[in-house]
Motif scaffolding. Sequence first.
Motif, mmCIF file in Angstrom:
data_model
loop_
_atom_site.group_PDB
_atom_site.id
_atom_site.type_symbol
_atom_site.label_atom_id
_atom_site.label_comp_id
_atom_site.label_asym_id
_atom_site.label_seq_id
_atom_site.Cartn_x
_atom_site.Cartn_y
_atom_site.Cartn_z
ATOM 1 N N ASP A 153 110.175 64.704 30.399
ATOM 2 C CA ASP A 153 110.776 65.622 30.815
ATOM 3 C C ASP A 153 109.926 67.180 31.027
ATOM 4 O OD1 ASP A 153 112.029 67.731 32.041
ATOM 5 O OD2 ASP A 153 114.174 66.523 32.101
ATOM 6 N N ALA A 154 108.640 67.370 31.591
ATOM 7 C CA ALA A 154 107.658 68.070 30.987
ATOM 8 C C ALA A 154 108.859 69.286 31.283
ATOM 9 C CB ALA A 154 107.036 68.086 31.408
ATOM 10 N N ASP A 155 109.894 69.961 31.457
ATOM 11 C CA ASP A 155 109.760 71.589 31.809
ATOM 12 C C ASP A 155 111.132 71.196 30.678
ATOM 13 O OD1 ASP A 155 108.924 71.848 33.943
ATOM 14 O OD2 ASP A 155 110.296 71.610 34.848
ATOM 15 N N LEU A 156 111.865 70.246 30.117
ATOM 16 C CA LEU A 156 112.189 70.633 28.686
ATOM 17 C C LEU A 156 111.274 70.585 27.525
ATOM 18 C CD1 LEU A 156 115.973 68.458 28.763
ATOM 19 C CD2 LEU A 156 115.659 70.945 28.698
ATOM 20 N N HIS A 157 110.645 69.450 27.666
ATOM 21 C CA HIS A 157 109.475 69.310 26.311
ATOM 22 C C HIS A 157 108.745 70.854 25.809
ATOM 23 C CE1 HIS A 157 105.598 67.960 24.710
ATOM 24 N NE2 HIS A 157 106.155 67.396 23.571
ATOM 25 N N THR A 158 108.958 71.548 27.217
ATOM 26 C CA THR A 158 107.406 72.741 27.090
ATOM 27 C C THR A 158 108.643 73.949 26.455
ATOM 28 O OG1 THR A 158 106.708 72.676 28.579
ATOM 29 C CG2 THR A 158 106.857 74.416 28.733
ATOM 30 N N GLN A 159 109.947 73.683 26.556
ATOM 31 C CA GLN A 159 111.560 74.932 25.796
ATOM 32 C C GLN A 159 110.884 73.887 24.521
ATOM 33 O OE1 GLN A 159 114.668 75.145 28.325
ATOM 34 N NE2 GLN A 159 114.051 74.035 29.797
ATOM 35 N N GLY A 162 107.872 75.302 22.582
ATOM 36 C CA GLY A 162 107.930 76.745 22.453
ATOM 37 C C GLY A 162 108.890 77.465 21.452
ATOM 38 N N ASN A 163 110.049 76.527 21.087
ATOM 39 C CA ASN A 163 110.611 77.262 19.758
ATOM 40 C C ASN A 163 110.369 76.652 18.021
ATOM 41 O OD1 ASN A 163 112.134 78.960 22.336
ATOM 42 N ND2 ASN A 163 113.976 77.302 22.173
ATOM 43 N N VAL A 164 109.587 75.672 18.592
ATOM 44 C CA VAL A 164 109.301 74.875 17.700
ATOM 45 C C VAL A 164 107.761 74.915 16.712
ATOM 46 C CG1 VAL A 164 111.444 73.481 17.533
ATOM 47 C CG2 VAL A 164 109.019 72.279 18.628
ATOM 48 N N ARG A 165 107.447 74.917 17.368
ATOM 49 C CA ARG A 165 106.051 74.829 17.117
ATOM 50 C C ARG A 165 105.152 76.061 15.865
ATOM 51 N NH1 ARG A 165 102.186 76.404 22.457
ATOM 52 N NH2 ARG A 165 100.628 75.045 20.667
ATOM 53 N N LEU A 166 105.836 76.687 15.510
ATOM 54 C CA LEU A 166 105.910 77.372 14.707
ATOM 55 C C LEU A 166 105.689 77.346 13.630
ATOM 56 C CD1 LEU A 166 105.445 80.545 14.065
ATOM 57 C CD2 LEU A 166 108.194 81.031 13.091
ATOM 58 N N VAL A 167 106.935 75.768 13.116
ATOM 59 C CA VAL A 167 106.062 75.506 12.484
ATOM 60 C C VAL A 167 105.696 74.774 11.143
ATOM 61 C CG1 VAL A 167 109.001 75.078 11.996
ATOM 62 C CG2 VAL A 167 107.629 72.882 12.848
ATOM 63 N N THR A 168 104.913 74.522 12.696
ATOM 64 C CA THR A 168 103.501 73.565 12.343
ATOM 65 C C THR A 168 102.527 74.565 12.687
ATOM 66 O OG1 THR A 168 103.567 73.022 14.039
ATOM 67 C CG2 THR A 168 104.352 71.344 13.091
ATOM 68 N N GLN A 169 101.937 75.963 12.531
ATOM 69 C CA GLN A 169 101.622 76.794 12.403
ATOM 70 C C GLN A 169 101.931 77.695 10.742
ATOM 71 O OE1 GLN A 169 101.731 79.221 15.358
ATOM 72 N NE2 GLN A 169 101.308 77.713 16.917
ATOM 73 N N THR A 170 100.307 78.257 10.320
ATOM 74 C CA THR A 170 100.873 79.458 8.908
ATOM 75 C C THR A 170 101.776 80.166 8.380
ATOM 76 O OG1 THR A 170 98.914 79.998 9.464
ATOM 77 C CG2 THR A 170 98.423 78.641 7.719
ATOM 78 N N ASP A 171 101.794 80.686 10.178
ATOM 79 C CA ASP A 171 102.833 81.644 10.617
ATOM 80 C C ASP A 171 104.429 81.741 9.363
ATOM 81 O OD1 ASP A 171 101.201 81.748 12.646
ATOM 82 O OD2 ASP A 171 101.875 82.984 13.836
ATOM 83 N N TYR A 172 104.521 80.740 9.283
ATOM 84 C CA TYR A 172 105.635 80.051 9.217
ATOM 85 C C TYR A 172 105.396 79.596 7.463
ATOM 86 C CZ TYR A 172 110.241 76.977 8.967
ATOM 87 O OH TYR A 172 111.500 76.608 8.709
ATOM 88 N N VAL A 270 108.208 67.040 18.114
ATOM 89 C CA VAL A 270 107.706 67.755 18.874
ATOM 90 C C VAL A 270 106.730 69.030 18.370
ATOM 91 C CG1 VAL A 270 107.891 69.247 21.458
ATOM 92 C CG2 VAL A 270 109.282 67.427 20.701
ATOM 93 N N ALA A 271 106.896 68.926 17.597
ATOM 94 C CA ALA A 271 105.892 70.197 17.260
ATOM 95 C C ALA A 271 104.202 69.597 16.102
ATOM 96 C CB ALA A 271 106.767 70.551 16.029
ATOM 97 N N LEU A 272 104.638 68.367 15.804
ATOM 98 C CA LEU A 272 103.551 67.741 14.881
ATOM 99 C C LEU A 272 102.208 67.798 15.933
ATOM 100 C CD1 LEU A 272 105.238 65.459 12.080
ATOM 101 C CD2 LEU A 272 103.939 67.927 12.375
ATOM 102 N N PRO A 273 102.344 67.522 16.937
ATOM 103 C CA PRO A 273 100.872 67.299 17.767
ATOM 104 C C PRO A 273 100.319 69.016 18.351
ATOM 105 C CG PRO A 273 102.872 65.570 19.115
ATOM 106 C CD PRO A 273 103.793 66.559 17.583
ATOM 107 N N ALA A 274 101.382 69.763 17.895
ATOM 108 C CA ALA A 274 100.936 71.074 18.382
ATOM 109 C C ALA A 274 100.607 71.940 17.429
ATOM 110 C CB ALA A 274 102.056 71.794 18.927
ATOM 111 N N GLY A 275 100.223 71.840 16.020
ATOM 112 C CA GLY A 275 99.741 72.475 14.868
ATOM 113 C C GLY A 275 98.858 71.580 13.374
ATOM 114 N N ASP A 276 98.527 72.360 13.031
ATOM 115 C CA ASP A 276 97.513 71.587 11.876
ATOM 116 C C ASP A 276 98.524 72.103 10.200
ATOM 117 O OD1 ASP A 276 95.621 70.716 13.793
ATOM 118 O OD2 ASP A 276 95.262 72.852 14.123
ATOM 119 N N ALA A 277 98.890 72.613 11.172
ATOM 120 C CA ALA A 277 99.894 73.445 8.892
ATOM 121 C C ALA A 277 101.169 72.193 9.642
ATOM 122 C CB ALA A 277 100.070 74.921 9.167
ATOM 123 N N TRP A 278 101.698 71.828 8.065
ATOM 124 C CA TRP A 278 103.158 71.132 7.999
ATOM 125 C C TRP A 278 103.402 71.488 6.716
ATOM 126 C CZ3 TRP A 278 102.009 64.953 7.790
ATOM 127 C CH2 TRP A 278 101.723 64.534 9.022
#
Length: 284
Positions: A153-159, A162-172, A270-278
């Motif tokens: 479900d591309a629409d739900l996956h995008t939603q 958008g809410n979880v990708r922060l956890v795989t970025q250094t901003d978190y 969902v988040a892990l394939p979208a970022g480089d920071a764990w």
Amino acid sequence: MRDDLDQIETAFLGTPLAGLPIGHGPSGTVLVTDVDPDRLQEVWRAAEALVPVIGRRPVLVTDDFDDALTIRSEPEQGPSASELRAFAEAAASSEPWLTYRHYSEDQQVDEDEIEFYARGTTGVDLTALVPDMVLPTPLPALERALYDRLLTDADLHTQVLGNVRLVTQTDYWYEPDSVLLMLLPTSDVRSSAYWVDFYGALTEEDRQRLGEVLAQWRHRWDARLVASWGTMLQFQVGRRPTPGDEAWAAAGQLKALAPDLELSQWEVAVALPAGDAWFVHNRP
């Protein structure tokens, strides 16, 4: 010995580490102080690039919670070569994922709990994806079904993304007030866990298991330990898991090591394939 410090200072020339105070740390380590908290990534990357030159793995640490983490006037004896070799051998033969298991793996989900788990922590409602599931069901089975259906479900996956990708970025990432760079007296990834201060690995056996986790993650995902803040570990990841089985397996391991990471496994996957920071969080 001062000669060792002089060689390291020479290697630092022309890098962001040049000119920073340096001295002997605990158990054979070297400490570099006065690291700018706003330049953590830059400093760590410079030290990581020097591992082939100085033979020491870098990890960022803080003395915010540990007054004993200070430069010493004389070097402090670390483990002998045979002790470190025995530590690495024990780590390699350990089974870390038998010990590191998330408590939710044994939970059963009833009908009145579906909505809670299908919302995760992001607030995106996935209850429409589970009407035909037989209940009660183990939570891991429910979460895997949610994740698999979410991928279609591309629409739900995008939603959700958008809410979880922060956890795989250094901003978190957590940033302490005072930062030091600890140079460990080994270039071996598995052995480096001997010196890692982490609430999830308080005993020597636990540190050995953590060493095997570090080695497995480095081999599989090129995950490199950047910082250890006592209850938190931060990694830079060179190879992202792909959506599906890879992301699901990596998310399960991350959740097992980080029981205080407040995301469902399907959200982490969902988040892990979208970022480089764990980010790993395990606290009392």
